[in-house]
Design an enzyme around this catalytic site. Sequence first.
Site, PDB file in Angstrom:
ATOM      1  N   GLU A  87      10.214  26.193  70.746  1.00  0.00           N
ATOM      2  CA  GLU A  87       9.419  25.090  70.226  1.00  0.00           C
ATOM      3  C   GLU A  87       9.921  23.759  70.786  1.00  0.00           C
ATOM      4  O   GLU A  87      11.123  23.587  71.008  1.00  0.00           O
ATOM      5  CB  GLU A  87       9.460  25.082  68.693  1.00  0.00           C
ATOM      6  CG  GLU A  87       8.909  26.382  68.117  1.00  0.00           C
ATOM      7  CD  GLU A  87       8.730  26.390  66.606  1.00  0.00           C
ATOM      8  OE1 GLU A  87       8.082  27.321  66.113  1.00  0.00           O
ATOM      9  OE2 GLU A  87       9.235  25.491  65.914  1.00  0.00           O
ATOM     10  N   CYS A 100      12.054  16.348  71.653  1.00  0.00           N
ATOM     11  CA  CYS A 100      13.149  17.163  71.145  1.00  0.00           C
ATOM     12  C   CYS A 100      13.010  18.530  71.819  1.00  0.00           C
ATOM     13  O   CYS A 100      12.018  19.232  71.603  1.00  0.00           O
ATOM     14  CB  CYS A 100      12.975  17.250  69.627  1.00  0.00           C
ATOM     15  SG  CYS A 100      14.139  18.304  68.802  1.00  0.00           S
ATOM     16  N   CYS A 107      19.197  30.934  68.177  1.00  0.00           N
ATOM     17  CA  CYS A 107      20.557  30.394  68.167  1.00  0.00           C
ATOM     18  C   CYS A 107      21.488  31.398  67.513  1.00  0.00           C
ATOM     19  O   CYS A 107      21.126  32.034  66.525  1.00  0.00           O
ATOM     20  CB  CYS A 107      20.595  29.074  67.394  1.00  0.00           C
ATOM     21  SG  CYS A 107      22.228  28.280  67.452  1.00  0.00           S
ATOM     22  N   CYS A 111      23.993  28.822  61.300  1.00  0.00           N
ATOM     23  CA  CYS A 111      24.135  27.833  60.213  1.00  0.00           C
ATOM     24  C   CYS A 111      23.141  28.207  59.111  1.00  0.00           C
ATOM     25  O   CYS A 111      21.970  28.476  59.385  1.00  0.00           O
ATOM     26  CB  CYS A 111      23.869  26.422  60.727  1.00  0.00           C
ATOM     27  SG  CYS A 111      24.960  25.985  62.095  1.00  0.00           S
ATOM     28  N   CYS A 114      19.617  26.335  58.470  1.00  0.00           N
ATOM     29  CA  CYS A 114      18.770  26.062  59.634  1.00  0.00           C
ATOM     30  C   CYS A 114      17.862  27.252  59.938  1.00  0.00           C
ATOM     31  O   CYS A 114      18.336  28.390  60.049  1.00  0.00           O
ATOM     32  CB  CYS A 114      19.676  25.769  60.833  1.00  0.00           C
ATOM     33  SG  CYS A 114      18.808  25.719  62.408  1.00  0.00           S
ATOM     34  N   HIS A 210      27.996  17.643  58.647  1.00  0.00           N
ATOM     35  CA  HIS A 210      27.453  18.155  57.371  1.00  0.00           C
ATOM     36  C   HIS A 210      28.484  18.332  56.260  1.00  0.00           C
ATOM     37  O   HIS A 210      28.119  18.380  55.080  1.00  0.00           O
ATOM     38  CB  HIS A 210      26.695  19.474  57.540  1.00  0.00           C
ATOM     39  CG  HIS A 210      25.645  19.437  58.589  1.00  0.00           C
ATOM     40  ND1 HIS A 210      24.691  18.444  58.656  1.00  0.00           N
ATOM     41  CD2 HIS A 210      25.402  20.250  59.656  1.00  0.00           C
ATOM     42  CE1 HIS A 210      23.908  18.667  59.699  1.00  0.00           C
ATOM     43  NE2 HIS A 210      24.323  19.741  60.331  1.00  0.00           N
ATOM     44  N   CYS A 327      13.806  18.526  61.818  1.00  0.00           N
ATOM     45  CA  CYS A 327      15.129  19.050  62.154  1.00  0.00           C
ATOM     46  C   CYS A 327      15.431  20.343  61.416  1.00  0.00           C
ATOM     47  O   CYS A 327      15.309  20.407  60.194  1.00  0.00           O
ATOM     48  CB  CYS A 327      16.198  18.031  61.754  1.00  0.00           C
ATOM     49  SG  CYS A 327      16.698  17.015  63.117  1.00  0.00           S
TER      50      CYS A 327
HETATM   51  N1  SAH Z   1      22.463  23.279  67.627  1.00  0.00           N
HETATM   52  C1  SAH Z   1      22.551  21.869  67.699  1.00  0.00           C
HETATM   53  C2  SAH Z   1      21.219  21.199  67.988  1.00  0.00           C
HETATM   54  C3  SAH Z   1      19.992  21.759  67.344  1.00  0.00           C
HETATM   55  S1  SAH Z   1      19.902  21.530  65.603  1.00  0.00           S
HETATM   56  C4  SAH Z   1      23.169  21.327  66.434  1.00  0.00           C
HETATM   57  O1  SAH Z   1      23.314  22.059  65.459  1.00  0.00           O
HETATM   58  O2  SAH Z   1      23.545  20.155  66.437  1.00  0.00           O
HETATM   59  C5  SAH Z   1      19.449  19.821  65.484  1.00  0.00           C
HETATM   60  C6  SAH Z   1      19.876  19.130  64.201  1.00  0.00           C
HETATM   61  O3  SAH Z   1      19.152  19.629  63.071  1.00  0.00           O
HETATM   62  C7  SAH Z   1      21.335  19.337  63.864  1.00  0.00           C
HETATM   63  O4  SAH Z   1      21.933  18.122  63.486  1.00  0.00           O
HETATM   64  C8  SAH Z   1      21.243  20.292  62.693  1.00  0.00           C
HETATM   65  O5  SAH Z   1      22.396  20.283  61.918  1.00  0.00           O
HETATM   66  C9  SAH Z   1      20.044  19.788  61.991  1.00  0.00           C
HETATM   67  N2  SAH Z   1      19.476  20.705  61.006  1.00  0.00           N
HETATM   68  C10 SAH Z   1      19.480  22.041  61.036  1.00  0.00           C
HETATM   69  N3  SAH Z   1      18.828  22.546  59.954  1.00  0.00           N
HETATM   70  C11 SAH Z   1      18.416  21.481  59.241  1.00  0.00           C
HETATM   71  C12 SAH Z   1      17.653  21.349  58.037  1.00  0.00           C
HETATM   72  N4  SAH Z   1      17.201  22.414  57.384  1.00  0.00           N
HETATM   73  N5  SAH Z   1      17.407  20.100  57.576  1.00  0.00           N
HETATM   74  C13 SAH Z   1      17.848  19.012  58.261  1.00  0.00           C
HETATM   75  N6  SAH Z   1      18.533  19.073  59.412  1.00  0.00           N
HETATM   76  C14 SAH Z   1      18.820  20.300  59.902  1.00  0.00           C
HETATM   77 FE1  SF4 Z   2      22.074  26.656  65.838  1.00  0.00          FE
HETATM   78 FE2  SF4 Z   2      20.664  25.601  63.861  1.00  0.00          FE
HETATM   79 FE3  SF4 Z   2      23.325  25.676  63.709  1.00  0.00          FE
HETATM   80 FE4  SF4 Z   2      22.130  23.999  65.448  1.00  0.00          FE
HETATM   81  S1  SF4 Z   2      21.993  23.919  63.201  1.00  0.00           S
HETATM   82  S2  SF4 Z   2      23.887  25.374  65.823  1.00  0.00           S
HETATM   83  S3  SF4 Z   2      20.338  25.255  66.013  1.00  0.00           S
HETATM   84  S4  SF4 Z   2      21.969  27.459  63.766  1.00  0.00           S
END
Ligand code: SAH
Ligand code: SF4
Length: 345
Positions: A87, A100, A107, A111, A114, A210, A327
Amino acid sequence: MPCVYQLSREELDAALTGEPRYRADQVFQGLWRDNQAVGEISTIPKALRERLGSEFPSSLEVAHEVASDLGSTRKWVFRLADGATIETVLMAYADRVTVCVSSQAGCAMGCTFCATGQAGFSRQLSVGEVLEQVAFAARAAAPRRLSNVVFMGMGEPLANYAVTSTVVKRLHDYRGMSARHLTVSTVGVAPAIERLADEGLPLTLAVSLHAANNETRNELVPLNKKYPLERLATACHYWFDTTSRRVSLEWALIDGVNDTDRAAEELAAFALPLHAHVNLIPLNPTPGFLVMGTSSRRVFEFRTLLEDLGVNVTVRQTRGRSIDAACGQLAAVTNGKQRVSLRRS
Ligand code: SAH
Ligand code: SF4
């Protein structure tokens, strides 16, 4: 077959051996300066456009397109040649237009909050697949000029290091973008942050923090068990000392988890010695994480707490929530099956 954005300038020259020398300049100019698709480069003969188009076909097929925020946020689901899906999100603001991009299909970092992490890893993207997302978005943004590229789509860019660094170099050298306009967001792959600093790549570094205590961060970001906060802090300090550029710290506010007064103090203790800028993002809803985002009142209080502690902080405007484009919400199923949306109505 690679797409044309996979090619370096030298590889493009080689692909055009036998053509007059100026042809490579015309193709390069069309692709990188004028944002044209191969078929649109009218300075070269039709036969050459067709040859390039068949030798280096597009790597992205639009599977789905959605818009929100009165059309100023657009999301595309692209199907890649092998059926994996990714995406890409385009966001138009008054002062800038940002794309973006995804750096991986899925991934592997897992996390918990996410959607991409919840869906798992499919494969690495190639240089061409990442750069074509930028080119596609730049064409869609016209007549406005695409000004910023953020690696905040699907995937962990520093777990696809060679591709990410090549893409950044090409965006700088070929598209003329500066470090201020290129942001790589990482979950905290400490050795890769140090390598980026050593290589002097022109980019802004965002670290998804975070939580600033290991117990909470271990739960939210499993990679923290490998590179705990002390190790991550060392890498962030190395980045700042080596590049003289400030790190941004990303903080998705989760109700009762990382939005307490204590969390603000821990965050301030991490951010202040780094002269870091903190970006607060109210947590966006995802199917696999049932804890709520912080209320807007508490977001305001949390921001004020940080400001009172002397931290440089902004609250990031949420875009594209209603189309799962915000995000952490990107979760196109990467095995070629239809995407299943579990969003509540
Ligand atoms: N993997 C990288 C980049 C992609 S994620 C990273 O983790 O930084 C991009 C951003 O979205 C990151 O800052 C991540 O922590 C944030 N993110 C992930 N899930 C989210 C959610 N449910 N709500 C808000 N931000 C989120
Ligand atoms: Fe991967 Fe989502 Fe964690 Fe970024 S926030 S490292 S995209 S699992």
